[in-house]
Design a protein around this motif. Structure first.
Motif, PDB file in Angstrom:
ATOM      1  N   ASN A  68       0.853  -1.180   0.000  1.00 29.17           N
ATOM      2  CA  ASN A  68       0.000   0.000   0.000  1.00 29.17           C
ATOM      3  C   ASN A  68       0.897   1.242   0.000  1.00 29.17           C
ATOM      4  OD1 ASN A  68      -1.709   2.172   0.761  1.00 29.17           O
ATOM      5  ND2 ASN A  68      -3.177   0.704   1.560  1.00 29.17           N
ATOM      6  N   PRO A  69       0.931   1.972  -1.133  1.00 28.25           N
ATOM      7  CA  PRO A  69       1.884   3.076  -1.243  1.00 28.25           C
ATOM      8  C   PRO A  69       1.487   4.324  -0.451  1.00 28.25           C
ATOM      9  CG  PRO A  69       0.564   2.932  -3.222  1.00 28.25           C
ATOM     10  CD  PRO A  69       0.134   1.799  -2.356  1.00 28.25           C
ATOM     11  N   THR A  70       0.278   4.361   0.060  1.00 26.79           N
ATOM     12  CA  THR A  70      -0.203   5.584   0.705  1.00 26.79           C
ATOM     13  C   THR A  70      -0.303   5.456   2.219  1.00 26.79           C
ATOM     14  OG1 THR A  70      -1.486   5.930  -1.309  1.00 26.79           O
ATOM     15  CG2 THR A  70      -2.011   7.344   0.534  1.00 26.79           C
ATOM     16  N   TYR A  71      -0.728   4.277   2.679  1.00 28.10           N
ATOM     17  CA  TYR A  71      -0.902   4.072   4.120  1.00 28.10           C
ATOM     18  C   TYR A  71      -0.066   2.885   4.591  1.00 28.10           C
ATOM     19  CZ  TYR A  71      -5.153   6.898   3.559  1.00 28.10           C
ATOM     20  OH  TYR A  71      -6.037   7.905   3.264  1.00 28.10           O
ATOM     21  N   SER A  72       0.423   3.003   5.804  1.00 25.59           N
ATOM     22  CA  SER A  72       1.017   1.847   6.458  1.00 25.59           C
ATOM     23  C   SER A  72      -0.096   1.233   7.304  1.00 25.59           C
ATOM     24  CB  SER A  72       2.174   2.323   7.332  1.00 25.59           C
ATOM     25  OG  SER A  72       2.568   1.279   8.180  1.00 25.59           O
ATOM     26  N   ILE A  73      -0.446  -0.004   6.990  1.00 23.87           N
ATOM     27  CA  ILE A  73      -1.597  -0.618   7.658  1.00 23.87           C
ATOM     28  C   ILE A  73      -1.150  -1.837   8.462  1.00 23.87           C
ATOM     29  CG2 ILE A  73      -3.817  -1.782   7.274  1.00 23.87           C
ATOM     30  CD1 ILE A  73      -4.241   0.046   4.935  1.00 23.87           C
ATOM     31  N   THR A  74      -1.588  -1.870   9.698  1.00 25.36           N
ATOM     32  CA  THR A  74      -1.294  -3.017  10.549  1.00 25.36           C
ATOM     33  C   THR A  74      -2.623  -3.656  10.942  1.00 25.36           C
ATOM     34  OG1 THR A  74       0.444  -1.644  11.475  1.00 25.36           O
ATOM     35  CG2 THR A  74       0.032  -3.738  12.576  1.00 25.36           C
TER      36      THR A  74
ATOM     37  N   LYS B 168      -9.438   7.381  15.920  1.00 25.99           N
ATOM     38  CA  LYS B 168      -8.519   7.968  14.935  1.00 25.99           C
ATOM     39  C   LYS B 168      -7.429   6.963  14.551  1.00 25.99           C
ATOM     40  CE  LYS B 168      -5.738  11.982  13.970  1.00 25.99           C
ATOM     41  NZ  LYS B 168      -4.903  13.045  14.510  1.00 25.99           N
ATOM     42  N   ASN B 169      -7.307   6.704  13.274  1.00 23.75           N
ATOM     43  CA  ASN B 169      -6.296   5.800  12.706  1.00 23.75           C
ATOM     44  C   ASN B 169      -6.461   4.337  13.113  1.00 23.75           C
ATOM     45  OD1 ASN B 169      -5.086   8.017  11.493  1.00 23.75           O
ATOM     46  ND2 ASN B 169      -3.680   8.331  13.205  1.00 23.75           N
ATOM     47  N   ASN B 170      -7.622   3.968  13.651  1.00 19.94           N
ATOM     48  CA  ASN B 170      -7.822   2.559  14.022  1.00 19.94           C
ATOM     49  C   ASN B 170      -9.299   2.205  13.908  1.00 19.94           C
ATOM     50  OD1 ASN B 170      -7.446  -0.011  14.935  1.00 19.94           O
ATOM     51  ND2 ASN B 170      -6.859   0.543  17.029  1.00 19.94           N
ATOM     52  N   ASN B 171      -9.592   1.241  13.035  1.00 21.57           N
ATOM     53  CA  ASN B 171     -10.964   0.729  12.921  1.00 21.57           C
ATOM     54  C   ASN B 171     -11.001  -0.617  13.630  1.00 21.57           C
ATOM     55  OD1 ASN B 171     -11.425   2.944  11.315  1.00 21.57           O
ATOM     56  ND2 ASN B 171     -11.167   1.809   9.393  1.00 21.57           N
ATOM     57  N   ILE B 172     -11.826  -0.698  14.661  1.00 24.81           N
ATOM     58  CA  ILE B 172     -11.849  -1.896  15.498  1.00 24.81           C
ATOM     59  C   ILE B 172     -13.180  -2.615  15.299  1.00 24.81           C
ATOM     60  CG2 ILE B 172     -11.727  -2.726  17.886  1.00 24.81           C
ATOM     61  CD1 ILE B 172     -10.300   0.026  18.496  1.00 24.81           C
ATOM     62  N   THR B 173     -13.103  -3.896  14.987  1.00 24.28           N
ATOM     63  CA  THR B 173     -14.318  -4.701  14.885  1.00 24.28           C
ATOM     64  C   THR B 173     -14.332  -5.661  16.059  1.00 24.28           C
ATOM     65  OG1 THR B 173     -14.074  -4.581  12.480  1.00 24.28           O
ATOM     66  CG2 THR B 173     -15.693  -6.151  13.331  1.00 24.28           C
ATOM     67  N   VAL B 174     -15.397  -5.610  16.844  1.00 23.08           N
ATOM     68  CA  VAL B 174     -15.500  -6.488  18.014  1.00 23.08           C
ATOM     69  C   VAL B 174     -16.460  -7.622  17.670  1.00 23.08           C
ATOM     70  CG1 VAL B 174     -15.976  -6.593  20.486  1.00 23.08           C
ATOM     71  CG2 VAL B 174     -15.255  -4.427  19.450  1.00 23.08           C
ATOM     72  N   TYR B 175     -15.963  -8.855  17.761  1.00 25.56           N
ATOM     73  CA  TYR B 175     -16.813 -10.032  17.555  1.00 25.56           C
ATOM     74  C   TYR B 175     -17.240 -10.522  18.935  1.00 25.56           C
ATOM     75  CZ  TYR B 175     -14.914  -9.707  12.864  1.00 25.56           C
ATOM     76  OH  TYR B 175     -14.559  -9.241  11.622  1.00 25.56           O
ATOM     77  N   LEU B 176     -18.454 -10.176  19.306  1.00 22.96           N
ATOM     78  CA  LEU B 176     -18.925 -10.434  20.667  1.00 22.96           C
ATOM     79  C   LEU B 176     -19.059 -11.922  20.953  1.00 22.96           C
ATOM     80  CD1 LEU B 176     -21.594  -7.611  20.646  1.00 22.96           C
ATOM     81  CD2 LEU B 176     -19.401  -7.574  21.818  1.00 22.96           C
TER      82      LEU B 176
ATOM     83  N   SER C 120      -4.200   2.372  10.580  1.00 26.57           N
ATOM     84  CA  SER C 120      -3.650   2.946   9.341  1.00 26.57           C
ATOM     85  C   SER C 120      -2.991   4.289   9.645  1.00 26.57           C
ATOM     86  CB  SER C 120      -4.764   3.146   8.317  1.00 26.57           C
ATOM     87  OG  SER C 120      -5.778   3.955   8.845  1.00 26.57           O
ATOM     88  N   ILE C 121      -1.802   4.432   9.131  1.00 23.46           N
ATOM     89  CA  ILE C 121      -1.069   5.690   9.291  1.00 23.46           C
ATOM     90  C   ILE C 121      -0.580   6.129   7.910  1.00 23.46           C
ATOM     91  CG2 ILE C 121       0.987   6.765  10.308  1.00 23.46           C
ATOM     92  CD1 ILE C 121       0.698   4.712  12.597  1.00 23.46           C
ATOM     93  N   LYS C 122      -0.774   7.392   7.628  1.00 19.24           N
ATOM     94  CA  LYS C 122      -0.297   7.922   6.341  1.00 19.24           C
ATOM     95  C   LYS C 122       1.216   7.766   6.253  1.00 19.24           C
ATOM     96  CE  LYS C 122      -3.654  11.670   6.114  1.00 19.24           C
ATOM     97  NZ  LYS C 122      -3.807  13.138   6.270  1.00 19.24           N
TER      98      LYS C 122
END
Lengths: 153, 184
Positions: free
Chosen positions: B39-45, B94-102, B112-114
């Motif tokens: 990903n050339p735009t964001y560093s994603i973990t 901010k900079n983190n999308n968290i999905t919780v599987y209950l 994600s960081i630019k």
């Protein structure tokens, strides 16, 4: 030389500031009446080819090209994809979780079982979710060809 | 002033003017060329973590959110929460999308960081800005064309366009034609 680097730094800061302010994408929104996502998903034939406005929370953004977003439906468990032409509109990842109004043309895609498996497998791998290909069948994908969007919050 | 001198002055000054953007486009061009591999735009973990939700009211999105953010030690500003379905909650910070599987007591995080410099370079190179930048980029493209043409006539003699320059120019034209022939 110090003036040269000061100039470069100013340019970069200006770009960063300009990006932070972006709330309108593409042509923005021009239609006042909002159609519920669930209504479109229930009766896609009624809206296919029509330009509509939807509203909802942006659940996901294409991380590589910013070329699609998923907008949450008003009905639990549902969402709709908004696909834009690569490069024409670029959604930044920072808009995930924001409330947005989105305009686009309703489209129905008939996707084969093989195409659906490949697509869902790719998404599952990227999102670290379990995936069982045996549950997949050929299906219709209802989506918007996105023309514009506006953040509302 | 002789035409060659004018040509060389144009070539020299346009070269100076185009330097900054050319380097920026070089960086972005190489980065975007390999978009299939990274990903050339964001560093994603992306990561999956177990969380302990025992004793938490699973009907209350706010309570779940506070508990999950606390266990993840996530202190970035909260943007939104959304209950996708009975077993899934999405938390956007901010900079983190968290999905919780209950049902699985698991969270999936997408941070994600630019990428510094690359984000800005791609922003300009891929014309995300649109508006006035489109016209400026057109001018830059035109300037590159003039640079290329004036470059042909900087030198005269054996090393100029009538000598070695002709062969190198021909090679530069033939290389893309070869790849077109190879791949189309």
């Amino acid at each position: 030389m110090k003036y040269f680097f000061a100039f470069l730094t100013t340019c970069l800061l200006t770009i960063t500031a300009a990006q932070a302010e972006q709330r309108t994408f593409g042509a923005g929104v021009t239609i006042n009446e909002t159609i519920a996502v669930s209504t479109i998903l229930d009766k896609p034939e009624q809206y296919v080819g029509q330009q509509v406005r939807i509203e909802g929370i942006i659940l996901d953004v294409c991380s590589k090209r910013g070329c699609w977003i998923y907008v949450a439906s008003d009905r639990q468990g549902e969402k709709i994809q908004v696909k834009v032409t690569d490069g024409e509109i670029v959604f930044p990842m920072a808009i995930a979780g924001r409330l947005a109004a989105v305009e686009g043309i309703v489209e129905i895609l008939d996707i084969s079982k093989e195409q659906m498996i490949a697509y869902l497998q790719h998404i599952a791998e990227e999102k670290g979710q379990p995936f069982d290909p045996s549950t997949v069948k050929a299906e219709r994908m209802i989506r918007l060809v996105g023309l514009g969007a506006q953040l509302l919050d | 002033m002789k035409w060659r001198k004018i040509n060389n002055v144009i070539h020299r000054d346009l070269g100076y003017l185009c330097f900054g953007l050319t380097i920026l486009y070089v960086i972005s061009g190489i980065a975007v060329n390999h978009i299939q591999d990274w990903n050339p735009t964001y560093s994603i973990t992306r990561s999956t973590t177990a969380v302990d939700l025992s004793g938490v009211d699973l009907q209350n999105n706010n309570t779940i959110t506070l508990e999950v953010l606390s266990q993840l030690d996530e202190q970035s500003p909260l943007k939104n929460i959304f209950r996708v379905d009975a077993n899934t909650l999405k938390i956007f910070v901010k900079n983190n999308n968290i999905t919780v599987y209950l049902d699985r007591s698991e969270v999936f995080q997408e941070k994600s960081i630019k990428r510094p410099l690359l984000f800005e370079a791609n922003f300009l190179h891929l014309n995300h800005a649109k508006k006035l930048w489109t016209w400026f980029a057109d001018l830059y493209a035109l300037a590159l064309g003039i640079l290329a043409i004036t470059g042909l006539f900087v030198l005269r003699g054996k090393k100029g366009i009538t000598g070695r320059g002709a062969w190198l120019t021909a090679a530069g034209i033939l290389i893309p034609i070869f790849f077109l022939w190879l791949y189309t």
